[in-house]
Design an enzyme around this catalytic site. Structure first.
Site, PDB file in Angstrom:
ATOM      1  N   ASP A  37      -0.422   1.315   0.178  1.00 38.87           N
ATOM      2  CA  ASP A  37      -0.376   2.171  -1.050  1.00 38.87           C
ATOM      3  C   ASP A  37       1.200   1.830  -1.640  1.00 38.87           C
ATOM      4  O   ASP A  37       2.315   2.082  -1.063  1.00 38.87           O
ATOM      5  CB  ASP A  37      -0.410   3.616  -0.776  1.00 38.87           C
ATOM      6  CG  ASP A  37      -1.533   4.320  -0.152  1.00 38.87           C
ATOM      7  OD1 ASP A  37      -2.684   3.303  -0.425  1.00 38.87           O
ATOM      8  OD2 ASP A  37      -1.640   5.059   0.653  1.00 38.87           O
ATOM      9  N   SER A  62      -1.632   6.224   5.625  1.00 41.79           N
ATOM     10  CA  SER A  62      -2.856   6.974   5.188  1.00 41.79           C
ATOM     11  C   SER A  62      -4.091   6.846   5.996  1.00 41.79           C
ATOM     12  O   SER A  62      -4.381   5.899   6.426  1.00 41.79           O
ATOM     13  CB  SER A  62      -3.151   6.147   3.871  1.00 41.79           C
ATOM     14  OG  SER A  62      -4.480   6.713   3.242  1.00 41.79           O
ATOM     15  N   GLY A 103       5.137   7.614   2.063  1.00 41.69           N
ATOM     16  CA  GLY A 103       5.234   6.954   3.302  1.00 41.69           C
ATOM     17  C   GLY A 103       4.739   7.653   4.457  1.00 41.69           C
ATOM     18  O   GLY A 103       4.738   7.128   5.735  1.00 41.69           O
ATOM     19  N   ASP A 134       2.376  -2.611   4.339  1.00 45.56           N
ATOM     20  CA  ASP A 134       2.007  -1.291   3.768  1.00 45.56           C
ATOM     21  C   ASP A 134       0.808  -1.265   2.822  1.00 45.56           C
ATOM     22  O   ASP A 134       0.853  -2.558   2.181  1.00 45.56           O
ATOM     23  CB  ASP A 134       3.044  -0.309   3.416  1.00 45.56           C
ATOM     24  CG  ASP A 134       2.992   1.005   3.050  1.00 45.56           C
ATOM     25  OD1 ASP A 134       1.993   1.510   3.663  1.00 45.56           O
ATOM     26  OD2 ASP A 134       3.450   1.425   2.060  1.00 45.56           O
TER      27      ASP A 134
END
Length: 249
Positions: free
Chosen positions: A26, A138, A60, A24
Site C-alpha cells: 500500500d 495488510s 504501515g 511494501d
C-alpha cells in the site's frame, strides 16, 4: 544520491547489484493507501480525524494496532475483543473489522491499478532476474494484488494473514521483512526494502538490509530519513533508466 532530504535528481538505481527486493504494498506498489485513508476516515469520522492521524498513528501498522494507537491518541480505551467480532464499535477488533469491510467495499467498487513507476520497476526486475516479494501489514494484500493484476508477479507474499498465522510482530519490528527474505531465499544484507511508512523504513533499518528506500507519499522525506531510510524518492520512477521513466522530468 545524498541523504539530506533535498535531492530530487536520482541516477538509475543499480537493482541488479542486489539479491532481491522486498516491497511494501500500500503506497509503494499500489495507491491503496488512498482507499485505506478513506476507510479509516469514515471509521473515525466522529473523532475529528485528519490525514495526519493516518500518517502518525496508523500507516504501515497491523490494522488492530492502528485502531488501538489512534484511540490512545484520543484518550479512548476499548476492550480488545476477538478477531471474530462482527464489524462494529464495541471493541478494538470490531472497529478493525468494520474498517476492513469499508475498505473492501471501495476496492470492489473502484478497483486499483499500480503506480506506473512501480509497474515499470517490476518489469525491470523481471528482466534482470532479481526476485521480489511483498511484505505488507495488510490482511488485504492478496485481493489487492489480484485487483491490480499482479498476482503472478509475487511468489512470496508476507501479509497480515501470514503474520497472524506465524505470530510475527508488526512493523516497526523487522520480523515480516526477515521472513520475506527467508522465503525468497535471499540474504537480508544483500536485499533492498522499499517502504512509504515511517514504521516500515524503521523495520528495514532494524533488519540489517542493504538498502531501505523510502517512497514519500505523504509521510515526509525528513521523517522517513530520520526513521531509517537510506534515501528517499517521490516515486520509484526516479530510479529507472531515462528511457524507462513513466513521468515527465
Amino acid at each position: 544520491m545524498t541523504d539530506d532530504g533535498d535531492d530530487r535528481g536520482h541516477p538509475p538505481f543499480e537493482w541488479a547489484r542486489h539479491a532481491g527486493v522486498l516491497f511494501d504494498l500500500d503506497g509503494v506498489i499500489t495507491p491503496t493507501a488512498r482507499i485505506h485513508e478513506h476507510a479509516w476516515g469514515e471509521l473515525f469520522s466522529g473523532f475529528d480525524y485528519t490525514e495526519r492521524d493516518y500518517l502518525e498513528h496508523i500507516d504501515g501498522k497491523p490494522r488492530y494496532d492502528g485502531v488501538r494507537d489512534f484511540l490512545a491518541s484520543r484518550g479512548v480505551t476499548l476492550p480488545e475483543g476477538s478477531p471474530d467480532d462482527a464489524p462494529g464499535d464495541g471493541s478494538v477488533c470490531a472497529l478493525g473489522n468494520r474498517k476492513n469491510a469499508l475498505f473492501n467495499e471501495v476496492l470492489d467498487r473502484d478497483g486499483i491499478a499500480p503506480y506506473p513507476g512501480s509497474q515499470a520497476t517490476l518489469d525491470l526486475l523481471a528482466e534482470l532476474g532479481v526476485p521480489a516479494a511483498i511484505v505488507s501489514s495488510s490482511k488485504n494484500a492478496v485481493p489487492v494484488l489480484a485487483a491490480a493484476g499482479l498476482t503472478e508477479r509475487f511468489e512470496v507474499v508476507v501479509d497480515g494473514v501470514v503474520a497472524a498465522d506465524v505470530g510475527l510482530a508488526g512493523k516497526p519490528a523487522p520480523d515480516g521483512y526477515l521472513l520475506g527474505a527467508e522465503r525468497l531465499g535471499v540474504d537480508p544484507a544483500a536485499t533492498v526494502v522499499v517502504e512509504d511508512a515511517v514504521s516500515g523504513v524503521a523495520a528495514g533499518a532494524r533488519g540489517g538490509f542493504a538498502v531501505t528506500i523510502g517512497v514519500d507519499r505523504g509521510a515526509g522525506r525528513r521523517a522517513l530519513l530520520d526513521h531509517g531510510a537510506t534515501f528517499v524518492v517521490d516515486d520509484l520512477d526516479e530510479l529507472l533508466p531515462a528511457d524507462r521513466r513513466t513521468r515527465a522530468t
